[in-house]
Design an enzyme around this catalytic site. Structure first.
Site, PDB file in Angstrom:
ATOM      1  N   LYS A  56      66.757  60.611  14.482  1.00 42.80           N
ATOM      2  CA  LYS A  56      66.308  61.761  15.281  1.00 42.80           C
ATOM      3  C   LYS A  56      66.762  61.594  16.736  1.00 42.80           C
ATOM      4  O   LYS A  56      67.315  62.515  17.331  1.00 42.80           O
ATOM      5  CB  LYS A  56      64.775  61.866  15.213  1.00 42.80           C
ATOM      6  CG  LYS A  56      64.173  62.754  16.274  1.00 42.80           C
ATOM      7  CD  LYS A  56      62.675  62.856  16.158  1.00 42.80           C
ATOM      8  CE  LYS A  56      61.898  61.861  16.982  1.00 42.80           C
ATOM      9  NZ  LYS A  56      61.974  62.037  18.439  1.00 42.80           N
ATOM     10  N   ASN A  57      66.530  60.420  17.285  1.00 38.69           N
ATOM     11  CA  ASN A  57      66.803  60.227  18.712  1.00 38.69           C
ATOM     12  C   ASN A  57      68.289  60.128  19.045  1.00 38.69           C
ATOM     13  O   ASN A  57      68.663  60.244  20.216  1.00 38.69           O
ATOM     14  CB  ASN A  57      66.057  58.994  19.247  1.00 38.69           C
ATOM     15  CG  ASN A  57      64.569  59.264  19.393  1.00 38.69           C
ATOM     16  OD1 ASN A  57      64.117  60.388  19.164  1.00 38.69           O
ATOM     17  ND2 ASN A  57      63.811  58.248  19.771  1.00 38.69           N
TER      18      ASN A  57
ATOM     19  N   CYS B  35      52.942  64.817  28.013  1.00 44.66           N
ATOM     20  CA  CYS B  35      52.612  64.770  26.590  1.00 44.66           C
ATOM     21  C   CYS B  35      51.587  63.676  26.414  1.00 44.66           C
ATOM     22  O   CYS B  35      51.239  62.986  27.376  1.00 44.66           O
ATOM     23  CB  CYS B  35      53.842  64.546  25.729  1.00 44.66           C
ATOM     24  SG  CYS B  35      54.481  62.907  25.806  1.00 44.66           S
TER      25      CYS B  35
ATOM     26  N   ARG C 248      55.458  61.548  31.810  1.00 44.63           N
ATOM     27  CA  ARG C 248      56.864  61.725  31.438  1.00 44.63           C
ATOM     28  C   ARG C 248      57.633  62.711  32.329  1.00 44.63           C
ATOM     29  O   ARG C 248      58.090  63.773  31.886  1.00 44.63           O
ATOM     30  CB  ARG C 248      56.972  62.107  29.964  1.00 44.63           C
ATOM     31  CG  ARG C 248      56.328  61.077  29.066  1.00 44.63           C
ATOM     32  CD  ARG C 248      56.571  61.311  27.609  1.00 44.63           C
ATOM     33  NE  ARG C 248      57.895  60.876  27.191  1.00 44.63           N
ATOM     34  CZ  ARG C 248      58.298  60.896  25.924  1.00 44.63           C
ATOM     35  NH1 ARG C 248      57.491  61.316  24.988  1.00 44.63           N
ATOM     36  NH2 ARG C 248      59.499  60.492  25.599  1.00 44.63           N
TER      37      ARG C 248
ATOM     38  N   ASP D 284      58.536  52.632  20.503  1.00 44.98           N
ATOM     39  CA  ASP D 284      58.327  53.519  19.352  1.00 44.98           C
ATOM     40  C   ASP D 284      57.862  52.769  18.097  1.00 44.98           C
ATOM     41  O   ASP D 284      57.589  53.395  17.080  1.00 44.98           O
ATOM     42  CB  ASP D 284      59.609  54.309  19.043  1.00 44.98           C
ATOM     43  CG  ASP D 284      59.862  55.400  20.080  1.00 44.98           C
ATOM     44  OD1 ASP D 284      58.994  55.633  20.927  1.00 44.98           O
ATOM     45  OD2 ASP D 284      60.953  56.020  20.039  1.00 44.98           O
TER      46      ASP D 284
ATOM     47  N   ARG E 281      57.433  65.877  12.996  1.00 42.05           N
ATOM     48  CA  ARG E 281      58.433  65.953  14.064  1.00 42.05           C
ATOM     49  C   ARG E 281      59.537  64.914  13.862  1.00 42.05           C
ATOM     50  O   ARG E 281      60.656  65.108  14.305  1.00 42.05           O
ATOM     51  CB  ARG E 281      57.792  65.704  15.441  1.00 42.05           C
ATOM     52  CG  ARG E 281      57.011  66.867  15.979  1.00 42.05           C
ATOM     53  CD  ARG E 281      56.569  66.576  17.401  1.00 42.05           C
ATOM     54  NE  ARG E 281      57.650  65.983  18.156  1.00 42.05           N
ATOM     55  CZ  ARG E 281      57.504  65.071  19.110  1.00 42.05           C
ATOM     56  NH1 ARG E 281      56.311  64.669  19.471  1.00 42.05           N
ATOM     57  NH2 ARG E 281      58.542  64.574  19.740  1.00 42.05           N
TER      58      ARG E 281
HETATM   59  C1  UD1 Z   1      63.283  58.253  24.690  1.00 45.29           C
HETATM   60  C2  UD1 Z   1      62.941  58.453  23.234  1.00 45.29           C
HETATM   61  C3  UD1 Z   1      61.514  58.015  22.943  1.00 45.29           C
HETATM   62  C4  UD1 Z   1      61.317  56.577  23.401  1.00 45.29           C
HETATM   63  C5  UD1 Z   1      61.750  56.403  24.846  1.00 45.29           C
HETATM   64  C6  UD1 Z   1      61.730  54.954  25.298  1.00 45.29           C
HETATM   65  C7  UD1 Z   1      64.289  60.353  22.570  1.00 45.29           C
HETATM   66  C8  UD1 Z   1      64.320  61.797  22.198  1.00 45.29           C
HETATM   67  N1  UD1 Z   1      63.087  59.873  22.934  1.00 45.29           N
HETATM   68  O1  UD1 Z   1      62.404  59.068  25.459  1.00 45.29           O
HETATM   69  O2  UD1 Z   1      61.290  58.119  21.536  1.00 45.29           O
HETATM   70  O3  UD1 Z   1      59.953  56.238  23.293  1.00 45.29           O
HETATM   71  O4  UD1 Z   1      63.102  56.881  25.015  1.00 45.29           O
HETATM   72  O5  UD1 Z   1      62.517  54.178  24.487  1.00 45.29           O
HETATM   73  O6  UD1 Z   1      65.274  59.661  22.511  1.00 45.29           O
HETATM   74  N2  UD1 Z   1      60.778  58.271  33.440  1.00 45.29           N
HETATM   75  C9  UD1 Z   1      60.570  58.708  34.725  1.00 45.29           C
HETATM   76  N3  UD1 Z   1      61.368  59.706  35.212  1.00 45.29           N
HETATM   77  C10 UD1 Z   1      62.376  60.273  34.478  1.00 45.29           C
HETATM   78  C11 UD1 Z   1      62.594  59.800  33.165  1.00 45.29           C
HETATM   79  C12 UD1 Z   1      61.779  58.787  32.665  1.00 45.29           C
HETATM   80  O7  UD1 Z   1      59.678  58.222  35.416  1.00 45.29           O
HETATM   81  O8  UD1 Z   1      63.066  61.168  34.970  1.00 45.29           O
HETATM   82  C13 UD1 Z   1      59.926  57.190  32.888  1.00 45.29           C
HETATM   83  C14 UD1 Z   1      59.120  57.644  31.659  1.00 45.29           C
HETATM   84  O9  UD1 Z   1      57.932  58.294  32.020  1.00 45.29           O
HETATM   85  C15 UD1 Z   1      58.895  56.330  30.928  1.00 45.29           C
HETATM   86  C16 UD1 Z   1      60.178  55.552  31.218  1.00 45.29           C
HETATM   87  O10 UD1 Z   1      60.766  56.155  32.383  1.00 45.29           O
HETATM   88  O11 UD1 Z   1      57.813  55.644  31.518  1.00 45.29           O
HETATM   89  C17 UD1 Z   1      61.189  55.562  30.098  1.00 45.29           C
HETATM   90  O12 UD1 Z   1      61.400  56.882  29.673  1.00 45.29           O
HETATM   91  P1  UD1 Z   1      62.764  57.338  29.004  1.00 45.29           P
HETATM   92  O13 UD1 Z   1      63.556  56.126  28.646  1.00 45.29           O
HETATM   93  O14 UD1 Z   1      63.407  58.352  29.851  1.00 45.29           O
HETATM   94  O15 UD1 Z   1      62.253  58.010  27.648  1.00 45.29           O
HETATM   95  P2  UD1 Z   1      62.725  59.366  26.996  1.00 45.29           P
HETATM   96  O16 UD1 Z   1      64.189  59.550  27.159  1.00 45.29           O
HETATM   97  O17 UD1 Z   1      61.821  60.461  27.397  1.00 45.29           O
END
Ligand code: UD1
Length: 417
Positions: free
Chosen positions: A22-23, A116, A121, A305, A397
Site C-alpha cells: 500500500k505504502n 488523525c 501529522r 507500523d 484501508r
Molecule cells: C508514512 C507511512 C506510514 C508510516 C510513516 C512512518 C505512507 C502512506 N504512510 O507516513 O504508514 O507510519 O511513514 O514510517 O507511506 N512530520 C512533520 N512534518 C511533516 C511531515 C512529517 O512533523 O511535514 C512528522 C510526523 O508527524 C511524524 C514524523 O514526522 O512524527 C514521520 O512522519 P512521516 O515519515 O512523514 O510519515 P508519513 O509519510 O505521514
C-alpha cells in the site's frame, strides 16, 4: 457497520501470499500525474486507501482502467489542479499529489490532510521543501494554495527531520524541475526506493549519491511503462507476528526477505525459528517467547507500523518488555483495548512497559486505526473464546483479504454485519 468475529485459540498453519505494498503504491500512483503516457501498474493491493487514491486521480482527470495486466493509468497534459477535502481527509497520502501537480502544471489547490488518531501529522516539511524549489503557498480554509509562477527549479534541500511523505513528494516534484536537486537527510524506506525505481524506469534521472542523499536531474519527457509494485513489508511482518504469537508454522511467500531483516532478526531473538529462502520464508513459533526492549525508528530501524502488533507478542514474553514509540506522539491507542483483554501495559509518554506471561481473554473491542485494528485480531487469535472487533473499516484501508488469508491458515474468523 461491519465487525469481525474471531474465535481463539488456534495455531496458524499453512501458507500466506503477501500482497503489493500500500505504502509503495500510493506515492507511485501520485507520481503517475507527471506523465502523459500510458502507465500499467501491477500488484496494486485491493485495499480502501488505493481505491481512494484512484478516485483522487480520477477527480484530477486521470483515465483509469483495470485490465488483466494491471491497472492502466493515462494522463494528458491537462489535469485538474484541485484535490478536495472529501478525498484527502480519509487518507493522508493525498498530499502527495501536490508535488506532481506543481511540477507539471505550476499551480495546485490541495486539501490539508488534517490530524488523525495517531498524532497531529503536519505537512510543514513538505511545504517548506517545496518552497525551496520556487513554490509560493498559503493556507486558506484548510487548503494549500500553491503556485510556482516560473515553474519548479532545482535546489539543495536538507530535510530537518526524516519524513517518508516529504521525501516522496520532493522526489516526485524535483523529477520534472529545471536543473538539479539534491535532497539530503532523506527517508530510505524500501517504498521510497520502489518509487525511485519506478520514476527512473519511466525516464526520470534520479541517483542515490550516499545513504540518505539523492541527486535528481530534472527531465522533460517520460515514456510508456509497466511496473510491478513491491510487496507489502508491513503485511508480511504482521503475519510473521501472527505465526509467532499463535506458536504456529507459516510459510510467507511473495517477499524479499532481505528487506525485512530487522523484523526477522527480532523475531529470531524473541524465540521463533525462521528459515529464509529466495522469495519466501518459513516461521515456526516457539512455546517460549523472550522479552526485549524495542524502539521504533525510520528504516532500517523497527517500523512504527508494526509497533502495535509486536506489543501483542511481547505480552506473551517470559518477562517485562519496554517499547519506545519514537515516530508518532500518540500511537498507543491499542493499549487500552489490549488491557481490556487482560494485558498489563503501562504507558508513560512515548514509552510502554509491557508485562509478560499474559493470557488474553476474549472481549468486544473497538478498532482505532489501521495497525491498532490488526493488533486486536492478533490478540483475539490467542484468546480462548469469541472476540468481536468493531469499526473494522480501519483495517480495510490497508489489509487485502485479511479474513480470507487468516481463514486459509486455520483461524476462525468471519465478517458480520
Ligand atoms: C508514512 C507511512 C506510514 C508510516 C510513516 C512512518 C505512507 C502512506 N504512510 O507516513 O504508514 O507510519 O511513514 O514510517 O507511506 N512530520 C512533520 N512534518 C511533516 C511531515 C512529517 O512533523 O511535514 C512528522 C510526523 O508527524 C511524524 C514524523 O514526522 O512524527 C514521520 O512522519 P512521516 O515519515 O512523514 O510519515 P508519513 O509519510 O505521514
Amino acid at each position: 457497520m461491519q465487525k469481525l468475529e474471531v474465535f481463539g485459540a488456534n495455531k496458524l498453519k499453512g501458507q500466506i501470499k503477501i500482497s503489493g505494498s500500500k505504502n509503495a503504491s500510493l506515492p507511485i500512483l501520485a507520481a503517475t500525474l507527471l506523465s502523459n503516457k500510458k502507465i500499467t501498474l501491477k500488484n496494486l493491493p485491493k485495499v480502501r486507501d488505493i481505491e481512494t487514491m484512484l478516485s483522487l486521480l480520477k477527480s484530477l482527470g486521470s483515465k483509469i482502467k483495470l485490465s488483466k495486466n494491471g491497472t492502466i493509468i493515462e494522463n494528458s497534459n491537462q489535469n485538474k489542479k484541485f484535490a478536495s477535502y472529501s478525498l484527502v481527509k480519509t487518507m493522508r497520502a493525498g498530499i502527495l499529489v501536490l508535488g506532481p501537480l506543481l511540477s507539471k502544471h505550476k499551480s495546485a489547490k490541495v486539501s490539508l490532510p488534517g490530524g488523525c488518531a495517531i498524532g497531529t501529522r503536519p505537512v510543514d516539511i513538505h511545504l517548506k521543501a517545496l518552497s525551496k524549489l520556487g513554490v509560493e503557498y498559503k493556507i486558506d480554509h484548510g487548503y494549500v494554495i500553491a503556485n510556482a509562477p516560473k515553474g519548479l527549479e532545482g535546489n539543495k534541500i536538507k530535510f530537518p527531520k526524516i519524513s517518508v511523505g516529504a521525501t516522496e513528494n520532493l522526489i516526485i516534484a524535483a523529477s520534472f524541475a529545471k536543473g538539479t536537486t539534491i535532497l539530503s537527510n532523506c527517508a530510505i524506506e524500501p517504498e521510497i526506493k520502489d518509487l525511485v525505481n519506478f520514476l527512473n524506469k519511466m525516464g526520470c534521472n534520479i541517483k542515490w549519491i550516499s545513504k540518505r542523499k539523492i541527486k535528481i536531474f530534472g527531465v522533460k519527457k517520460v515514456k510508456e511503462i509497466s511496473y510491478p509494485v513491491m510487496f507489502d513489508r508491513i503485511e508480511a511482518g504482521t503475519y510473521l507476528i501472527a505465526a509467532a504469537v499463535t506458536k504456529g508454522n507459516l510459510k510467507i511467500t511473495n517477499i524479499i526477505p532481505e528487506i525485512i531483516k530487522t523484523e526477522i532478526n527480532l523475531l529470531k531473538k524473541l524465540g521463533s525459528k525462521i528459515i529464509i529462502k529466495k522469495n519466501e520464508l518459513q516461521i515456526l513459533g516457539n512455546k517460549k517467547i523472550k522479552n526485549t526492549k524495542i524502539k521504533t525508528a525510520p528504516y532500517p530501524g523497527f517500523p512504527t507500523d508494526l509497533q502495535a502488533q509486536i506489543m501483542v507478542l511481547l505480552c506473551k514474553a517470559n518477562k517485562n518488555s519496554v517499547i519506545r514509540e519514537d515516530i508518532f506522539e500518540n500511537r498507543f491507542m491499542h493499549v487500552a483495548e489490549l488491557n481490556r483483554m487482560g494485558a498489563k501495559i503501562l504507558t508513560n509518554g512515548n514509552k510502554a512497559i509491557v508485562e509478560g506471561n499474559i493470557n488474553f481473554a476474549p472481549a468486544e473491542l473497538m478498532a482505532t486505526d489501521l495497525r491498532a485494528s490488526v493488533s486486536l485480531i492478533l490478540a483475539a487469535l490467542t484468546a480462548k473464546g469469541k472476540s468481536i472487533i468493531n469499526r473494522i473499516y480501519h483495517l480495510d484501508r490497508g489489509y487485502e483479504n485479511i479474513e480470507k488469508k487468516l481463514k486459509k491458515v486455520g483461524a476462525k474468523i468471519r465478517r458480520i454485519n
